[in-house]
Design an enzyme around this catalytic site. Sequence first.
Site, PDB file in Angstrom:
ATOM      1  N   GLU A   1     -48.587  18.518  -6.120  1.00  0.00           N
ATOM      2  CA  GLU A   1     -49.306  19.476  -5.617  1.00  0.00           C
ATOM      3  C   GLU A   1     -49.666  20.679  -6.915  1.00  0.00           C
ATOM      4  O   GLU A   1     -50.060  21.897  -7.486  1.00  0.00           O
ATOM      5  CB  GLU A   1     -48.429  20.426  -4.510  1.00  0.00           C
ATOM      6  CG  GLU A   1     -48.461  19.793  -2.786  1.00  0.00           C
ATOM      7  CD  GLU A   1     -50.419  20.021  -2.735  1.00  0.00           C
ATOM      8  OE1 GLU A   1     -51.250  20.548  -3.440  1.00  0.00           O
ATOM      9  OE2 GLU A   1     -50.542  18.607  -2.339  1.00  0.00           O
TER      10      GLU A   1
ATOM     11  N   TYR B   1     -51.518  28.620  -0.832  1.00  0.00           N
ATOM     12  CA  TYR B   1     -51.759  27.316  -1.043  1.00  0.00           C
ATOM     13  C   TYR B   1     -50.758  26.422  -0.831  1.00  0.00           C
ATOM     14  O   TYR B   1     -50.229  25.067   0.043  1.00  0.00           O
ATOM     15  CB  TYR B   1     -52.755  26.632  -2.279  1.00  0.00           C
ATOM     16  CG  TYR B   1     -52.688  25.673  -2.183  1.00  0.00           C
ATOM     17  CD1 TYR B   1     -54.034  24.500  -1.671  1.00  0.00           C
ATOM     18  CD2 TYR B   1     -52.153  24.821  -2.974  1.00  0.00           C
ATOM     19  CE1 TYR B   1     -54.168  23.480  -1.304  1.00  0.00           C
ATOM     20  CE2 TYR B   1     -52.579  23.610  -3.202  1.00  0.00           C
ATOM     21  CZ  TYR B   1     -53.258  22.545  -2.518  1.00  0.00           C
ATOM     22  OH  TYR B   1     -54.060  21.477  -2.747  1.00  0.00           O
TER      23      TYR B   1
ATOM     24  N   ASP C   1     -57.691  25.144   0.049  1.00  0.00           N
ATOM     25  CA  ASP C   1     -58.444  24.866  -0.870  1.00  0.00           C
ATOM     26  C   ASP C   1     -59.392  25.107  -0.927  1.00  0.00           C
ATOM     27  O   ASP C   1     -60.197  25.265  -0.263  1.00  0.00           O
ATOM     28  CB  ASP C   1     -57.616  23.489  -1.805  1.00  0.00           C
ATOM     29  CG  ASP C   1     -58.319  22.276  -1.162  1.00  0.00           C
ATOM     30  OD1 ASP C   1     -59.054  22.217  -0.726  1.00  0.00           O
ATOM     31  OD2 ASP C   1     -58.155  21.421  -1.970  1.00  0.00           O
TER      32      ASP C   1
END
Length: 378
Positions: A69, A150, A168
């Site tokens: 990520e 996020y 996203d």
Amino acid sequence: MDAGKDITEKTRPALTRKIYQSRLSGVTHPDVIRSRRAFQNTLERWYEQNHRKLPWRTEPSLYRTVVSEFMLQQTQVNTALPYFEDWMRTFPDFETLAAADEESVVKAWEGLGYYRRARNLLALARAYVAADPKPETAAEWLALPGVGPYTSAAIASISHGEEIAVIDGNVVRILTRMLDDHTAYKDASQAARQLTPVANELIAGAANPGDHNQAMMELGATVCTRGNPLCPLCPVQGYCRSHVTGEAELLPIFAKKTTTYRQINRCWVERDGKLLLQKAPSDSPRLAGLYELPEGRLVNSDYESAPLILSKKRGIANELIEERIYALSSDAHVPNSPHLHWVALNQLDGITLSGPHRRWVGEILFSRQPELFPHGGR
């Protein structure tokens, strides 16, 4: 996150304007929400059969999810893949990373850019190792260094099964198209905030929230793409309003941003097998501790009279930067400065250069001494 094409109310067909005017009630109770379970099942079956075999999926773990990520912030999957594999060999777990020094961590990140991510990832690893109890929920992950809404939602849903939507650029694109949402958002962050309630309604009751989120992102990355979306192949086209109106490619819409131009003049100075470089100070927000070719203003007031050997343009956010490199003679006057360093050419691999400058230094050295670079100057 991706930006959509700019259109105005006047350019929309009458039917679309009618749909747009009634959009607000649709966002609250769109058709897809009423068929949520069928949508989830259809999407997750498609994902199971069609998802890309990425290393953080084929060998999942909390640590691999966190690293992926961070790497995928501002970086395309194909670019990140070789870095991810190298990173895992060097720093296989939170404990190894937490024990590493910042210089080695940043060096391992070299080429990915946005080096603050590497420093934040190091700080996160140290905080995670020290934490007791360990974070699990999105709210708990949000308190760690470098973790925003996020990333916290991605980690919590994929690794801990929390029922929270990840939004996203891919998901923004899917939702605006499904809703036929023609709002001109200021930017992708504003769109994500506005669409969060819908995304959270869509994930409610999902059998596997992590797979649901990954399926949404995968659909946006491979089918519901920014240009030329593959609508005929979309497994959830029956829930998509813009598929009916034929305006999927126009969405999402973001307000136009002004691009600014900046020119940076730099110098190339070789002396006694060494190259002059500039090191960013430790408090530099973007390039702390990294080396680049020195700016002309730091080296010699007459640098622009020297030969121009390379000119490159690159974009960062809304900025177009042109960097010009002038070759000074080996005996050019170089002032004493804490920011200027002579680095032996055979030691360049041991320092961390910014990605673009690593490539440019290689190009210039190759053009001057091609016999030393049998595979080219890259």
